[in-house]
Design a protein around this motif. Structure first.
Motif, PDB file in Angstrom:
ATOM      1  N   PHE A  13       0.835  -1.206   0.000  1.00 12.75           N
ATOM      2  CA  PHE A  13       0.000   0.000   0.000  1.00 12.75           C
ATOM      3  C   PHE A  13       0.868   1.253   0.000  1.00 12.75           C
ATOM      4  CE2 PHE A  13      -3.551  -2.723   0.968  1.00 12.75           C
ATOM      5  CZ  PHE A  13      -4.646  -2.026   0.459  1.00 12.75           C
ATOM      6  N   ARG A  14       1.886   1.281   0.853  1.00 12.00           N
ATOM      7  CA  ARG A  14       2.749   2.460   0.960  1.00 12.00           C
ATOM      8  C   ARG A  14       3.444   2.764  -0.363  1.00 12.00           C
ATOM      9  NH1 ARG A  14       6.305   0.419   4.011  1.00 12.00           N
ATOM     10  NH2 ARG A  14       5.459   1.016   6.041  1.00 12.00           N
ATOM     11  N   ASP A  15       3.981   1.732  -0.997  1.00 11.00           N
ATOM     12  CA  ASP A  15       4.852   1.928  -2.156  1.00 11.00           C
ATOM     13  C   ASP A  15       4.114   1.941  -3.493  1.00 11.00           C
ATOM     14  OD1 ASP A  15       6.881   1.891  -0.276  1.00 11.00           O
ATOM     15  OD2 ASP A  15       7.376  -0.225  -0.616  1.00 11.00           O
ATOM     16  N   HIS A  16       2.914   1.385  -3.525  1.00 15.19           N
ATOM     17  CA  HIS A  16       2.227   1.243  -4.804  1.00 15.19           C
ATOM     18  C   HIS A  16       0.742   1.590  -4.771  1.00 15.19           C
ATOM     19  CE1 HIS A  16       5.827  -0.809  -6.316  1.00 15.19           C
ATOM     20  NE2 HIS A  16       5.801  -1.564  -5.219  1.00 15.19           N
ATOM     21  N   THR A  17      -0.025   0.891  -3.925  1.00 15.07           N
ATOM     22  CA  THR A  17      -1.481   0.936  -4.016  1.00 15.07           C
ATOM     23  C   THR A  17      -2.054   2.330  -3.833  1.00 15.07           C
ATOM     24  OG1 THR A  17      -1.491  -1.308  -3.085  1.00 15.07           O
ATOM     25  CG2 THR A  17      -3.601  -0.169  -3.254  1.00 15.07           C
ATOM     26  N   CYS A  18      -1.592   3.047  -2.808  1.00  9.89           N
ATOM     27  CA  CYS A  18      -2.172   4.369  -2.531  1.00  9.89           C
ATOM     28  C   CYS A  18      -2.019   5.312  -3.720  1.00  9.89           C
ATOM     29  CB  CYS A  18      -1.539   4.973  -1.283  1.00  9.89           C
ATOM     30  SG  CYS A  18      -2.032   4.158   0.247  1.00  9.89           S
ATOM     31  N   ALA A  19      -0.839   5.329  -4.305  1.00 13.89           N
ATOM     32  CA  ALA A  19      -0.609   6.203  -5.462  1.00 13.89           C
ATOM     33  C   ALA A  19      -1.450   5.769  -6.658  1.00 13.89           C
ATOM     34  CB  ALA A  19       0.868   6.200  -5.833  1.00 13.89           C
ATOM     35  N   LEU A  20      -1.602   4.462  -6.826  1.00 13.52           N
ATOM     36  CA  LEU A  20      -2.417   3.953  -7.932  1.00 13.52           C
ATOM     37  C   LEU A  20      -3.892   4.265  -7.721  1.00 13.52           C
ATOM     38  CD1 LEU A  20      -0.548   0.583  -8.480  1.00 13.52           C
ATOM     39  CD2 LEU A  20      -0.747   2.447 -10.149  1.00 13.52           C
ATOM     40  N   PHE A  21      -4.348   4.194  -6.467  1.00  5.90           N
ATOM     41  CA  PHE A  21      -5.718   4.617  -6.176  1.00  5.90           C
ATOM     42  C   PHE A  21      -5.926   6.058  -6.645  1.00  5.90           C
ATOM     43  CE2 PHE A  21      -6.853   1.686  -2.302  1.00  5.90           C
ATOM     44  CZ  PHE A  21      -7.104   0.651  -3.181  1.00  5.90           C
ATOM     45  N   GLU A  22      -5.028   6.934  -6.232  1.00  9.49           N
ATOM     46  CA  GLU A  22      -5.164   8.348  -6.593  1.00  9.49           C
ATOM     47  C   GLU A  22      -5.114   8.532  -8.111  1.00  9.49           C
ATOM     48  OE1 GLU A  22      -5.919  10.809  -4.705  1.00  9.49           O
ATOM     49  OE2 GLU A  22      -5.550  10.078  -2.671  1.00  9.49           O
ATOM     50  N   ARG A  23      -4.277   7.754  -8.773  1.00  6.85           N
ATOM     51  CA  ARG A  23      -4.181   7.841 -10.236  1.00  6.85           C
ATOM     52  C   ARG A  23      -5.533   7.611 -10.882  1.00  6.85           C
ATOM     53  NH1 ARG A  23      -0.213   3.752 -13.401  1.00  6.85           N
ATOM     54  NH2 ARG A  23       1.371   5.046 -12.353  1.00  6.85           N
ATOM     55  N   HIS A  24      -6.326   6.731 -10.278  1.00  5.15           N
ATOM     56  CA  HIS A  24      -7.612   6.366 -10.876  1.00  5.15           C
ATOM     57  C   HIS A  24      -8.794   7.044 -10.193  1.00  5.15           C
ATOM     58  CE1 HIS A  24      -5.795   3.533 -13.626  1.00  5.15           C
ATOM     59  NE2 HIS A  24      -5.031   3.096 -12.635  1.00  5.15           N
ATOM     60  N   GLY A  25      -8.519   8.119  -9.459  1.00  3.70           N
ATOM     61  CA  GLY A  25      -9.591   8.928  -8.880  1.00  3.70           C
ATOM     62  C   GLY A  25     -10.150   8.432  -7.573  1.00  3.70           C
ATOM     63  N   GLU A  48     -12.791  -0.199  18.760  1.00  2.00           N
ATOM     64  CA  GLU A  48     -11.470  -0.754  18.472  1.00  2.00           C
ATOM     65  C   GLU A  48     -10.481   0.396  18.343  1.00  2.00           C
ATOM     66  OE1 GLU A  48      -9.673  -4.323  15.786  1.00  2.00           O
ATOM     67  OE2 GLU A  48     -11.009  -2.934  14.733  1.00  2.00           O
ATOM     68  N   LEU A  49      -9.393   0.331  19.096  1.00  2.00           N
ATOM     69  CA  LEU A  49      -8.364   1.356  19.038  1.00  2.00           C
ATOM     70  C   LEU A  49      -7.465   1.111  17.832  1.00  2.00           C
ATOM     71  CD1 LEU A  49      -7.385   1.634  22.805  1.00  2.00           C
ATOM     72  CD2 LEU A  49      -8.982   3.054  21.503  1.00  2.00           C
ATOM     73  N   LEU A  50      -7.215   2.172  17.071  1.00  2.00           N
ATOM     74  CA  LEU A  50      -6.476   2.066  15.821  1.00  2.00           C
ATOM     75  C   LEU A  50      -5.287   3.021  15.822  1.00  2.00           C
ATOM     76  CD1 LEU A  50      -9.481   2.121  13.310  1.00  2.00           C
ATOM     77  CD2 LEU A  50      -8.274   0.089  14.142  1.00  2.00           C
ATOM     78  N   VAL A  51      -4.196   2.558  15.248  1.00  2.00           N
ATOM     79  CA  VAL A  51      -2.988   3.352  15.097  1.00  2.00           C
ATOM     80  C   VAL A  51      -2.781   3.647  13.611  1.00  2.00           C
ATOM     81  CG1 VAL A  51      -0.481   3.408  15.459  1.00  2.00           C
ATOM     82  CG2 VAL A  51      -1.967   2.256  17.123  1.00  2.00           C
ATOM     83  N   PRO A  52      -2.585   4.903  13.221  1.00  2.00           N
ATOM     84  CA  PRO A  52      -2.419   5.196  11.793  1.00  2.00           C
ATOM     85  C   PRO A  52      -1.106   4.647  11.246  1.00  2.00           C
ATOM     86  CG  PRO A  52      -1.965   7.154  13.100  1.00  2.00           C
ATOM     87  CD  PRO A  52      -2.485   6.119  14.063  1.00  2.00           C
ATOM     88  N   THR A  53      -1.139   4.199  10.001  1.00  2.00           N
ATOM     89  CA  THR A  53       0.089   3.782   9.335  1.00  2.00           C
ATOM     90  C   THR A  53       0.933   5.019   9.050  1.00  2.00           C
ATOM     91  OG1 THR A  53      -0.829   3.978   7.113  1.00  2.00           O
ATOM     92  CG2 THR A  53      -1.106   1.845   8.244  1.00  2.00           C
ATOM     93  N   ASP A  54       2.195   4.807   8.714  1.00  2.00           N
ATOM     94  CA  ASP A  54       3.080   5.935   8.457  1.00  2.00           C
ATOM     95  C   ASP A  54       2.704   6.718   7.195  1.00  2.00           C
ATOM     96  OD1 ASP A  54       3.838   3.824   6.816  1.00  2.00           O
ATOM     97  OD2 ASP A  54       5.948   4.332   6.858  1.00  2.00           O
ATOM     98  N   PHE A  55       1.902   6.099   6.309  1.00  2.00           N
ATOM     99  CA  PHE A  55       1.531   6.770   5.072  1.00  2.00           C
ATOM    100  C   PHE A  55       0.070   7.242   5.065  1.00  2.00           C
ATOM    101  CE2 PHE A  55       1.044   2.195   4.638  1.00  2.00           C
ATOM    102  CZ  PHE A  55      -0.263   2.058   4.176  1.00  2.00           C
ATOM    103  N   SER A  56      -0.632   7.085   6.183  1.00  2.00           N
ATOM    104  CA  SER A  56      -2.037   7.483   6.239  1.00  2.00           C
ATOM    105  C   SER A  56      -2.188   8.981   6.029  1.00  2.00           C
ATOM    106  CB  SER A  56      -2.641   7.086   7.588  1.00  2.00           C
ATOM    107  OG  SER A  56      -4.000   7.481   7.665  1.00  2.00           O
ATOM    108  N   SER A  57      -3.245   9.367   5.317  1.00  2.00           N
ATOM    109  CA  SER A  57      -3.537  10.787   5.121  1.00  2.00           C
ATOM    110  C   SER A  57      -4.001  11.447   6.409  1.00  2.00           C
ATOM    111  CB  SER A  57      -4.616  10.960   4.044  1.00  2.00           C
ATOM    112  OG  SER A  57      -4.195  10.423   2.816  1.00  2.00           O
ATOM    113  N   ILE A  58      -4.487  10.638   7.337  1.00  2.00           N
ATOM    114  CA  ILE A  58      -4.928  11.130   8.646  1.00  2.00           C
ATOM    115  C   ILE A  58      -4.079  10.482   9.711  1.00  2.00           C
ATOM    116  CG2 ILE A  58      -6.841  11.247  10.266  1.00  2.00           C
ATOM    117  CD1 ILE A  58      -8.767  11.046   7.953  1.00  2.00           C
ATOM    118  N   LYS A  59      -3.499  11.291  10.595  1.00  2.00           N
ATOM    119  CA  LYS A  59      -2.685  10.764  11.696  1.00  2.00           C
ATOM    120  C   LYS A  59      -3.051  11.471  12.992  1.00  2.00           C
ATOM    121  CE  LYS A  59       1.400   9.448   9.026  1.00  2.00           C
ATOM    122  NZ  LYS A  59       2.852   9.627   8.885  1.00  2.00           N
TER     123      LYS A  59
END
Length: 256
Positions: free
Chosen positions: A49-61, A245-256
């Motif tokens: 997700f960090r290296d590929h998926t997130c950017a590809l999501f944005e590429r496709h709107g 459920e307590l959640l910790v944001p990933t280092d690449f999350s848009s929300i932290k």
């Protein structure tokens, strides 16, 4: 003229809720997806997700809203929320994403030593009429998030919504619990008629404990709870129907 603290709080709550109503209602279609990783594969999944998926999501709107892992992640989960202009747009956007050669290459490379995922869960969500706009703030240090789900008794979801709209969200802010977003499952989803799903943020585990402790003792909360239950004819939620459920944001999350 002197005002009591209760009057001032009620006035503040009214102004707070009124300020939400001036925002155009968010009509986007949100999808909350939960991925269960194979044992030992969660880091590989997160890296994809960090290296590929997130950017590809944005590429496709496809809008990346936020990515988290449970604080106590015994099930190797990744929880994320994405957004689309509509459910119809999702069909074409997702198809384009999956057919993207860069995605296919990333998926092959990341899975060369075996599949990363054992199970995927998905629920389609729409914001409530009292939800605040989602703000992509990257606080430092990272905030602790909490995903909470309330299952209402039959016919009482509207009473639960009213209590949150008129009282709870203002009381949360009063005690340092940050409102992020409030959802209902879409009409064709399980729980559409009786479920409220929302996300809040805390400074820390200790901050969460202190904030909810003060919230629970607040006389305005006690009054609001009693009033809403009297009006509805009983408890607004089913027994055991409130989960968090307590959640910790990933280092690449848009929300932290």
């Amino acid at each position: 003229m002197k005002f009591t603290s209760s009057f001032l709080f009620v006035l503040t709550s009214i102004l707070f809720v009124s300020s939400l109503s001036v925002n155009a209602h968010d009509t986007r279609a949100y999808e909350m997806r939960t991925y269960y990783a194979q044992e030992g594969k969660l880091d590989d999944l997160i890296a994809r997700f960090r290296d590929h998926t997130c950017a590809l999501f944005e590429r496709h709107g496809i809008e990346n809203v936020g990515y988290w892992v449970p604080q106590d992640n015994t099930e190797n989960k990744l929880v994320y929320i994405i957004a689309f202009p509509s459910r119809l747009d999702r069909e074409s956007m997702w198809k384009d994403f999956q057919e993207d050669p860069d995605w296919k290459a990333a998926a092959r490379a990341s899975s060369k030593n075996g599949r990363l995922i054992t199970k995927i869960e998905s629920v389609w969500l729409e914001t409530t009429d009292y939800s605040m706009p989602v703000k992509k703030i990257q606080a430092s240090p990272d905030r602790l998030f909490e995903l909470r789900t309330y299952v209402a008794n039959d016919g009482r979801l509207n009473h639960l919504d009213a209590r949150f709209r008129d009282h709870t969200i203002g009381l949360f802010e009063k005690h340092g619990i940050e409102n992020i977003v409030y959802f209902h499952p879409m009409a064709d989803q399980t729980g559409a008629t009786n479920t409220l799903i929302y996300l809040v943020a805390h400074e820390s585990v200790e901050g969460r404990k202190a904030a909810f402790g003060k919230f629970g003792k607040d006389e305005d909360w006690k009054s609001a709870k009693a009033f809403s239950e009297e009006r509805a004819g009983g408890s607004l939620t089913i027994k055991g129907g409130v989960k968090g459920e307590l959640l910790v944001p990933t280092d690449f999350s848009s929300i932290k």
